[in-house]
Motif scaffolding. Sequence first.
Motif, PDB file in Angstrom:
ATOM      1  N   LEU A 272       0.805  -1.217   0.000  1.00 40.54           N
ATOM      2  CA  LEU A 272       0.000   0.000   0.000  1.00 40.54           C
ATOM      3  C   LEU A 272       0.839   1.268   0.000  1.00 40.54           C
ATOM      4  CD1 LEU A 272      -2.729  -1.047   2.611  1.00 40.54           C
ATOM      5  CD2 LEU A 272      -2.903  -1.068   0.117  1.00 40.54           C
ATOM      6  N   GLN A 273       2.166   1.095   0.159  1.00 37.49           N
ATOM      7  CA  GLN A 273       3.074   2.242   0.213  1.00 37.49           C
ATOM      8  C   GLN A 273       2.675   3.216   1.325  1.00 37.49           C
ATOM      9  OE1 GLN A 273       6.030   2.719  -1.889  1.00 37.49           O
ATOM     10  NE2 GLN A 273       5.533   0.553  -1.874  1.00 37.49           N
ATOM     11  N   VAL A 274       2.421   2.640   2.507  1.00 41.27           N
ATOM     12  CA  VAL A 274       2.113   3.447   3.683  1.00 41.27           C
ATOM     13  C   VAL A 274       3.130   3.130   4.771  1.00 41.27           C
ATOM     14  CG1 VAL A 274      -0.353   3.619   3.193  1.00 41.27           C
ATOM     15  CG2 VAL A 274       0.484   1.701   4.558  1.00 41.27           C
ATOM     16  N   ARG A 275       3.161   3.954   5.799  1.00 44.53           N
ATOM     17  CA  ARG A 275       4.090   3.737   6.902  1.00 44.53           C
ATOM     18  C   ARG A 275       3.576   2.608   7.796  1.00 44.53           C
ATOM     19  NH1 ARG A 275       5.721   8.310  10.182  1.00 44.53           N
ATOM     20  NH2 ARG A 275       7.854   7.582   9.952  1.00 44.53           N
ATOM     21  N   LEU A 276       4.475   2.087   8.626  1.00 50.75           N
ATOM     22  CA  LEU A 276       4.172   0.907   9.420  1.00 50.75           C
ATOM     23  C   LEU A 276       2.936   1.068  10.312  1.00 50.75           C
ATOM     24  CD1 LEU A 276       5.207  -1.963   9.960  1.00 50.75           C
ATOM     25  CD2 LEU A 276       6.549  -1.025  11.848  1.00 50.75           C
ATOM     26  N   PRO A 277       2.782   2.171  11.074  1.00 53.06           N
ATOM     27  CA  PRO A 277       1.581   2.286  11.916  1.00 53.06           C
ATOM     28  C   PRO A 277       0.283   2.205  11.121  1.00 53.06           C
ATOM     29  CG  PRO A 277       3.218   3.925  12.566  1.00 53.06           C
ATOM     30  CD  PRO A 277       3.702   3.311  11.284  1.00 53.06           C
ATOM     31  N   GLN A 278       0.272   2.815   9.922  1.00 55.86           N
ATOM     32  CA  GLN A 278      -0.932   2.749   9.099  1.00 55.86           C
ATOM     33  C   GLN A 278      -1.164   1.333   8.561  1.00 55.86           C
ATOM     34  OE1 GLN A 278       1.349   5.342   8.722  1.00 55.86           O
ATOM     35  NE2 GLN A 278       0.035   6.742   9.853  1.00 55.86           N
ATOM     36  N   ALA A 279      -0.086   0.622   8.286  1.00 57.84           N
ATOM     37  CA  ALA A 279      -0.215  -0.746   7.776  1.00 57.84           C
ATOM     38  C   ALA A 279      -0.828  -1.682   8.811  1.00 57.84           C
ATOM     39  CB  ALA A 279       1.158  -1.269   7.350  1.00 57.84           C
ATOM     40  N   VAL A 280      -0.660  -1.367  10.089  1.00 58.44           N
ATOM     41  CA  VAL A 280      -1.256  -2.180  11.155  1.00 58.44           C
ATOM     42  C   VAL A 280      -2.776  -2.219  11.013  1.00 58.44           C
ATOM     43  CG1 VAL A 280      -1.668  -2.270  13.654  1.00 58.44           C
ATOM     44  CG2 VAL A 280       0.632  -1.842  12.785  1.00 58.44           C
ATOM     45  N   LEU A 281      -3.380  -1.127  10.578  1.00 56.95           N
ATOM     46  CA  LEU A 281      -4.832  -1.048  10.450  1.00 56.95           C
ATOM     47  C   LEU A 281      -5.375  -2.045   9.442  1.00 56.95           C
ATOM     48  CD1 LEU A 281      -5.370   2.833  10.438  1.00 56.95           C
ATOM     49  CD2 LEU A 281      -5.170   1.292  12.378  1.00 56.95           C
ATOM     50  N   VAL A 282      -4.551  -2.440   8.482  1.00 62.99           N
ATOM     51  CA  VAL A 282      -4.965  -3.419   7.477  1.00 62.99           C
ATOM     52  C   VAL A 282      -4.390  -4.801   7.797  1.00 62.99           C
ATOM     53  CG1 VAL A 282      -4.920  -4.018   5.016  1.00 62.99           C
ATOM     54  CG2 VAL A 282      -5.073  -1.619   5.720  1.00 62.99           C
ATOM     55  N   GLY A 283      -3.112  -4.830   8.171  1.00 62.68           N
ATOM     56  CA  GLY A 283      -2.424  -6.106   8.360  1.00 62.68           C
ATOM     57  C   GLY A 283      -2.940  -6.913   9.540  1.00 62.68           C
ATOM     58  N   VAL A 284      -3.271  -6.240  10.639  1.00 59.03           N
ATOM     59  CA  VAL A 284      -3.731  -6.974  11.829  1.00 59.03           C
ATOM     60  C   VAL A 284      -5.081  -7.649  11.592  1.00 59.03           C
ATOM     61  CG1 VAL A 284      -4.510  -6.704  14.216  1.00 59.03           C
ATOM     62  CG2 VAL A 284      -2.326  -5.741  13.499  1.00 59.03           C
ATOM     63  N   PRO A 285      -6.100  -6.966  11.020  1.00 50.45           N
ATOM     64  CA  PRO A 285      -7.345  -7.687  10.711  1.00 50.45           C
ATOM     65  C   PRO A 285      -7.129  -8.871   9.765  1.00 50.45           C
ATOM     66  CG  PRO A 285      -7.735  -5.330  10.668  1.00 50.45           C
ATOM     67  CD  PRO A 285      -6.250  -5.515  10.799  1.00 50.45           C
ATOM     68  N   LEU A 286      -6.259  -8.697   8.760  1.00 43.77           N
ATOM     69  CA  LEU A 286      -5.974  -9.816   7.858  1.00 43.77           C
ATOM     70  C   LEU A 286      -5.278 -10.951   8.599  1.00 43.77           C
ATOM     71  CD1 LEU A 286      -4.749  -7.954   4.632  1.00 43.77           C
ATOM     72  CD2 LEU A 286      -6.953  -9.084   5.012  1.00 43.77           C
ATOM     73  N   GLY A 287      -4.308 -10.595   9.461  1.00 47.29           N
ATOM     74  CA  GLY A 287      -3.623 -11.612  10.248  1.00 47.29           C
ATOM     75  C   GLY A 287      -4.562 -12.326  11.206  1.00 47.29           C
ATOM     76  N   THR A 288      -5.515 -11.580  11.774  1.00 43.71           N
ATOM     77  CA  THR A 288      -6.512 -12.184  12.666  1.00 43.71           C
ATOM     78  C   THR A 288      -7.348 -13.215  11.931  1.00 43.71           C
ATOM     79  OG1 THR A 288      -6.642 -10.178  14.014  1.00 43.71           O
ATOM     80  CG2 THR A 288      -8.508 -11.689  14.118  1.00 43.71           C
ATOM     81  N   LEU A 289      -7.802 -12.858  10.732  1.00 39.00           N
ATOM     82  CA  LEU A 289      -8.581 -13.811   9.925  1.00 39.00           C
ATOM     83  C   LEU A 289      -7.759 -15.050   9.584  1.00 39.00           C
ATOM     84  CD1 LEU A 289     -10.592 -11.588   7.410  1.00 39.00           C
ATOM     85  CD2 LEU A 289     -11.507 -13.074   9.197  1.00 39.00           C
ATOM     86  N   GLY A 290      -6.483 -14.833   9.232  1.00 40.52           N
ATOM     87  CA  GLY A 290      -5.622 -15.969   8.908  1.00 40.52           C
ATOM     88  C   GLY A 290      -5.419 -16.894  10.092  1.00 40.52           C
ATOM     89  N   TRP A 291      -5.189 -16.307  11.262  1.00 36.27           N
ATOM     90  CA  TRP A 291      -4.978 -17.105  12.482  1.00 36.27           C
ATOM     91  C   TRP A 291      -6.238 -17.908  12.831  1.00 36.27           C
ATOM     92  CZ3 TRP A 291      -2.957 -14.588  17.688  1.00 36.27           C
ATOM     93  CH2 TRP A 291      -2.580 -15.614  18.570  1.00 36.27           C
TER      94      TRP A 291
END
Length: 460
Positions: A272-291
């Motif tokens: 997404l070409q965003v900084r790490l804190p902003q990426a958490v908003l997308v990556g954590v929900p995706l990681g939660t679904l994967g887990w």
Amino acid sequence: MAVIKQRIQAGLLVGIVLGTVGYQVSAVKEVLLATLILLAGYLLLSLTKLTRATLLLLGISALVTVLVMVRVANPMPLLQDAAASFGFLAAFIASLSLLRLPAYRSRLMRQCGRVLLTQPPGRRYPLLSLGTMLFGVVLNLGVLNLSASMMDKANTLGAAKGREWVRDLRRKRMLMAVLRGFALLPLVSPMGVGIAIVLASMPTLSWVQLYPYTFMAATMIFLLGWLSDYLAGPRMAVRLSGIERPSLMPLLRFTFMLTGLVAVVFGCAWLLQVRLPQAVLVGVPLGTLGWLAVQLRGMGGLGLRPALALVSRRLPTVLGGIGNEVVVMGAGAYLGKLSVSLVGPEVLAGLFGLGSASAASLAMLMMVMMSLLGLNPIITATFLASAVSQLEILELSLPTMATAILVGWALAVACSPFTASMVILSRVTGLSSGHIGPRWNGRFVGCCLLAMTAGFFILL
């Protein structure tokens, strides 16, 4: 009625997360305005569930807002920036809260907990401290409730062979290992609130630039804690031949799982070409679904369909009860941002124009002292990071100053009786927060402050 209210609150928080991501990617002000309207609605619905301290924080935020409007010539850009920080922290906390869904269902985490609590004394501190740190990445404050409860169940008088002094000493050492491990999170967790606030306040600083500094600082604090635990232990001969050492394989498997979760967040930042804190908003929900999908893979649809069903069913419960956390984090960042505008630039320049080593030591000490006076570390950290970023003093090293702020945050968590971590441990253990913090951990924190100050002056 309460269930409907929870569903509305959860829907508003989901909208805040989506709006924050949209604004971070597009920078469209209308998206930010819509997000702030959703945030206002969420706060209004949460008022009846907020504690007195949280309501006081909201009141102080309103007063500071009025003060900024009176004293600052053009207050709207400042208020917009501060409100955006509030919204971002609300979205950040909501995203991290989703991790509780798979974490509390995880058999692997329960296995890790048993492994940590059954270690022999020589290995207990490092493994319990590092284990709490790893668990804290996904559970945040929830790890303290979990660890303290497990400690009470494991540390019985029978396990101490009837020796009450052994049980009490074991409780103290285990509690200090848990607290100090949790205190490392602002330094080491790429998904932590500390990293998010500092990087958001210092736009020119990246996590890649910062992490070598914070990793070295965390390693020093961890080793000092281990040494402190060793010196506090009894001087007695212990026979280890008859003790069965539990396998560390569950911890290794959990570390791999956590690495995968962090990799998802970094992947989102890159895509997404965003900084790490902003990426958490997308990556954590995706990681939660994967887990969750891995946990429910035997129920068909590769586990994804039942994972989505579980999230939609449990989302109101998870997000409906985090109003206090949202306000504490968001209002802390809001106040920190606005406070900078109320302090004259000549005052800030005088504070931080002393050279990197002196400025870093001062920032670290301010974090600890303000927390001991009852000020939330989020407010102090946002104020200091925003001030350093705005001053643009060439002599100051941004990674060094950011590290100093995060070290101060970590030590504040370890000793201030007013932090949320200390309140939780006090409630679970029955000990006063002043007993756990300043009395048990004061010397350790003092040694860390001296060691880090010496390090700043030697290396800078």
